[in-house]
Design a protein around this motif. Structure first.
Motif, mmCIF file in Angstrom:
data_model
loop_
_atom_site.group_PDB
_atom_site.id
_atom_site.type_symbol
_atom_site.label_atom_id
_atom_site.label_comp_id
_atom_site.label_asym_id
_atom_site.label_seq_id
_atom_site.Cartn_x
_atom_site.Cartn_y
_atom_site.Cartn_z
ATOM 1 N N UNK A 423 0.746 -1.039 0.320
ATOM 2 C CA UNK A 423 -0.103 0.089 -0.005
ATOM 3 C C UNK A 423 0.656 1.153 0.086
ATOM 4 N N UNK A 424 1.092 2.228 -0.924
ATOM 5 C CA UNK A 424 1.656 3.062 -0.992
ATOM 6 C C UNK A 424 1.439 4.085 -0.782
ATOM 7 N N UNK A 425 2.038 5.644 -0.299
ATOM 8 C CA UNK A 425 1.638 6.481 -0.076
ATOM 9 C C UNK A 425 0.156 7.304 -0.390
ATOM 10 N N UNK A 426 -0.020 6.540 -1.928
ATOM 11 C CA UNK A 426 -1.813 7.060 -2.107
ATOM 12 C C UNK A 426 -2.823 6.394 -1.967
ATOM 13 N N UNK A 427 -2.078 5.550 -1.152
ATOM 14 C CA UNK A 427 -3.363 4.381 -1.103
ATOM 15 C C UNK A 427 -3.496 3.132 -1.929
ATOM 16 N N UNK A 428 -2.522 2.832 -3.496
ATOM 17 C CA UNK A 428 -2.663 1.859 -4.061
ATOM 18 C C UNK A 428 -2.038 0.781 -3.410
ATOM 19 N N UNK A 429 -2.792 -0.152 -3.876
ATOM 20 C CA UNK A 429 -2.836 -1.273 -3.243
ATOM 21 C C UNK A 429 -2.264 -2.680 -4.620
ATOM 22 N N UNK A 430 -1.282 -3.352 -4.183
ATOM 23 C CA UNK A 430 -0.473 -4.416 -5.286
ATOM 24 C C UNK A 430 -0.376 -5.784 -4.218
ATOM 25 N N UNK A 431 -0.948 -6.755 -5.559
ATOM 26 C CA UNK A 431 -0.058 -7.841 -3.767
ATOM 27 C C UNK A 431 1.049 -8.635 -4.833
ATOM 28 N N UNK A 432 2.155 -8.743 -4.224
ATOM 29 C CA UNK A 432 2.919 -9.181 -5.256
ATOM 30 C C UNK A 432 3.380 -11.149 -4.535
ATOM 31 N N UNK A 433 2.714 -12.185 -5.174
ATOM 32 C CA UNK A 433 2.638 -13.476 -5.160
ATOM 33 C C UNK A 433 1.485 -13.818 -4.048
ATOM 34 N N UNK A 451 -6.394 -4.101 -6.723
ATOM 35 C CA UNK A 451 -6.087 -3.039 -7.663
ATOM 36 C C UNK A 451 -5.262 -4.571 -8.811
ATOM 37 N N UNK A 452 -4.003 -5.519 -8.224
ATOM 38 C CA UNK A 452 -3.440 -5.841 -9.469
ATOM 39 C C UNK A 452 -2.519 -6.728 -7.832
ATOM 40 N N UNK A 453 -2.825 -7.867 -9.363
ATOM 41 C CA UNK A 453 -1.543 -9.501 -8.797
ATOM 42 C C UNK A 453 -0.721 -9.314 -9.807
ATOM 43 N N UNK A 454 0.123 -10.161 -8.855
ATOM 44 C CA UNK A 454 2.040 -9.197 -9.525
ATOM 45 C C UNK A 454 2.563 -11.089 -9.179
ATOM 46 N N UNK A 455 2.369 -11.475 -10.261
ATOM 47 C CA UNK A 455 3.077 -13.443 -10.026
ATOM 48 C C UNK A 455 5.250 -13.348 -9.937
#
Length: 601
Positions: A423-433, A451-455
């Protein structure tokens, strides 16, 4: 070569020569070699059981008293003959009798019905019972205890036994049965309510079933307070709560159109199903539209079958020829399964799901408001119910607002895999693994759509995609197209791409993708790909160019040479600042002053 494994509970434990708590032991390469009563000696690394994982209570370990888990291969265990406890002797003798005179499948079902142990029941049978709404037959609860107590108490009364003696003997019988079932909360609740009922009749006092339920619940929680979080205990209590309050109301309504006895049976079945609905919804289960009718057919059969099975099974261990009577029970279980399969084929099954605690509270408040316990005029009752509904609707609305964490990395792991929620400063959420705890985290913290999943390793299996869709991801990122999906975006290795305010690229070394590099606000993150990396090469040849602030690795042993970054591993590593096995699931928040870790289990 097939590798078998068993989970067993080891009690009366000594750890390094000192008395310890129970261990949940997973024995690898073992099918049926370990028997109850054996003494085991082994070396292994113990993991402390966490009572809560992402707000989810570990009721299984709490019931068994296990405070540690351990994994060991069978060939590393030394076994000695020991003494089998009395309750285990009884259960083993009964199981041997059932196996001898019943089919393999029905013997497992009968054993589960008697003692609540469903481990050996065919999964297809459990699935069918669950789909048609009769899974409660396989969990020892009030239904079972009431059948037994009614038969036992009636026999004593028929034999002209003094009413005070009847009360004492029946109480001892209930205690003995609860002992055989391991004093599970549901059996304790049913047993205590039965004792209160018999005591009221014996001493010519009034009996109030709702007060009896409250008293039994109070005693159980006084002995073991955390039973308040045990899902089996809650299901038992609130199903009975629903029956007590709704059954009389529904019986009065149904009696206007059908005979009273049938109306009473239908009301009992429907009120029990209503009490179970919130729990079925919470687990994302399903309900059969005719489950009340199925119970009306099956429960009367079971009311005769269960006491018969209990008496024959116990007496048959002392009088062997009685075991032949179990042929009747075998036929009855075949009949129940055939009825269940008939209704299962109808296809009248609908999935139900709900995550909101407020809805559950509203349902049970509503049940209370329509019952005879609310002695108010109709318009006043409506006003009270409306006020409660508005209050709970507001609470539900507040709960539905998704939580946004900022400037943090949430680390989730089940032990062998690792998942990061960024979760970055702008509240954008990303999932890794991916790790299955992501689903628990999503529910427990109401984080809303992801929002976004990264394999990390390029794999995107069908199961992954199914879970990603449940979590509401709008985009998947990978460097390797393993499946076709409109949300999947393939990026080139060693190419930096921007996703919102994130910058990421897959890092390659010696023709292999070794990990993922992410820029997030003012920090740099490296996530190693898999557990089989040569970490020394990565640190000496790759990190000088990347200059990561924080590094995530798997279970591979690490020889760390630099302290310029924070190291997080799934396993305990000598050079790691944090590890999932040591710290559990946790959140790393960051600011100009550095990183700060906080556990979330």
């Amino acid at each position: 070569e097939v590798s078998y494994g068993n989970y067993i509970i080891v009690d009366n434990v000594y750890i390094n020569g000192e008395k310890g708590r129970n261990i949940e032991l997973y024995v690898q390469n073992c099918y049926d070699n370990i028997k109850p009563g054996m003494i085991l000696s082994f070396d292994g690394e113990l993991e402390l059981v966490k009572p809560f994982t992402l707000k989810s209570f570990n009721s299984r370990s709490y019931r068994s008293g296990a405070r540690y888990t351990c994994k060991v291969s069978y060939n590393k265990i030394t076994t000695y003959d020991g003494k089998v406890k009395f309750d285990e002797k009884v259960r083993l003798a009964v199981r041997e009798l059932l196996d001898k005179h019943m089919s393999e499948k029905n013997a497992a079902v009968a054993y589960g019905v008697l003692f609540g142990d469903k481990n050996d029941i065919d999964p297809s049978i459990i699935s069918t019972y669950k789909n048609v709404g009769i899974i409660h037959l396989l969990t020892v609860s009030g239904l079972h205890v009431s059948f037994l107590v009614t038969v036992f108490y009636s026999l004593l009364k028929l034999c002209k036994v003094n009413r005070y003696v009847r009360l004492v003997i029946t109480t001892l019988f209930i205690a003995f049965y609860a002992y055989l079932c391991g004093f599970t909360p549901a059996v304790m609740r049913a047993g205590l309510m039965a004792i209160v009922y018999m005591a009221s009749k014996t001493f010519h006092g009034g009996y109030d079933s709702l007060n009896s339920l409250g008293l039994s619940g109070f005693i159980i929680l006084l002995i073991r307070p955390l039973n308040a979080l045990d899902i089996g205990y809650l299901m038992s209590c609130f199903t009975v709560y629903s029956i007590i309050l709704l059954c009389p109301v529904l019986t009065k309504i149904f009696s206007k159109a059908i005979p009273h006895k049938i109306a009473e049976l239908m009301a009992l079945s429907i009120s029990a199903q209503i009490g179970l609905l919130p729990f079925l919804a919470y687990f994302g289960s399903q309900v059969h539209l005719l489950s009340f009718m199925i119970n009306m057919i099956v429960v009367p059969i079971f009311s005769v079958l269960y006491p018969f099975l209990f008496v024959v099974s116990l007496l048959g261990t002392f009088i062997p020829f009685l075991g032949y009577l179990l042929v009747v029970a075998n036929f009855a279980f075949d009949a129940i399964y055939a009825i269940a399969r008939f209704f299962e084929w109808s296809g009248l099954i609908i999935p139900i799901s709900a995550d909101y605690f407020g809805v559950v509270v509203l349902l049970f408040v509503g049940i209370f408001m329509v019952s005879g316990y609310v002695m108010t005029e109709g318009f006043k009752r409506f006003a009270i119910f409306s006020a409660c509904s508005l209050l709970l609707a507001f609470a539900i609305g507040i709960y539905q607002i998704p939580i946004k964490f900022k400037r943090s990395i949430t680390v989730l792991s089940s032990g062998s895999s690792q998942c990061l929620v960024l979760d970055n400063a702008k509240g954008e959420r990303m999932v890794v693994g991916y790790d299955y705890n992501l689903l628990r985290y999503h529910r427990a913290y109401n984080v809303g759509s992801l929002e976004c999943f990264i394999s990390t390793d390029g794999r995107m299996s069908g199961d992954y995609i199914d879970n990603m869709n449940k979590l509401g991801f709008s985009k998947y990122i990978s460097y390797n197209a393993m499946v076709e999906d409109e949300k999947l975006e393939i990026i080139n290795v060693n190419q930096e791409v921007a996703i919102g305010d994130y910058r990421l690229r897959y890092v390659e070394y010696d023709d292999s993708v070794i990990g993922l590099f992410i820029k997030m606000d003012n920090i740099r993150i490296f996530v190693a790909n898999g557990n089989n990396l040569s970490y020394n090469i990565i640190e000496s040849e790759i990190f000088p160019n990347l200059e990561p602030n924080i590094v995530f690795v798997g279970e591979k042993s690490v020889v760390r040479e630099s302290d310029d970054y924070i190291l997080v591993s799934t396993d305990r590593q000598e050079g790691a600042n944090y590890s999932n096995k040591e710290n559990g699931n946790f959140r790393l928040s960051y600011s100009a002053s550095g990183f700060k870790a906080r556990g979330i289990d």
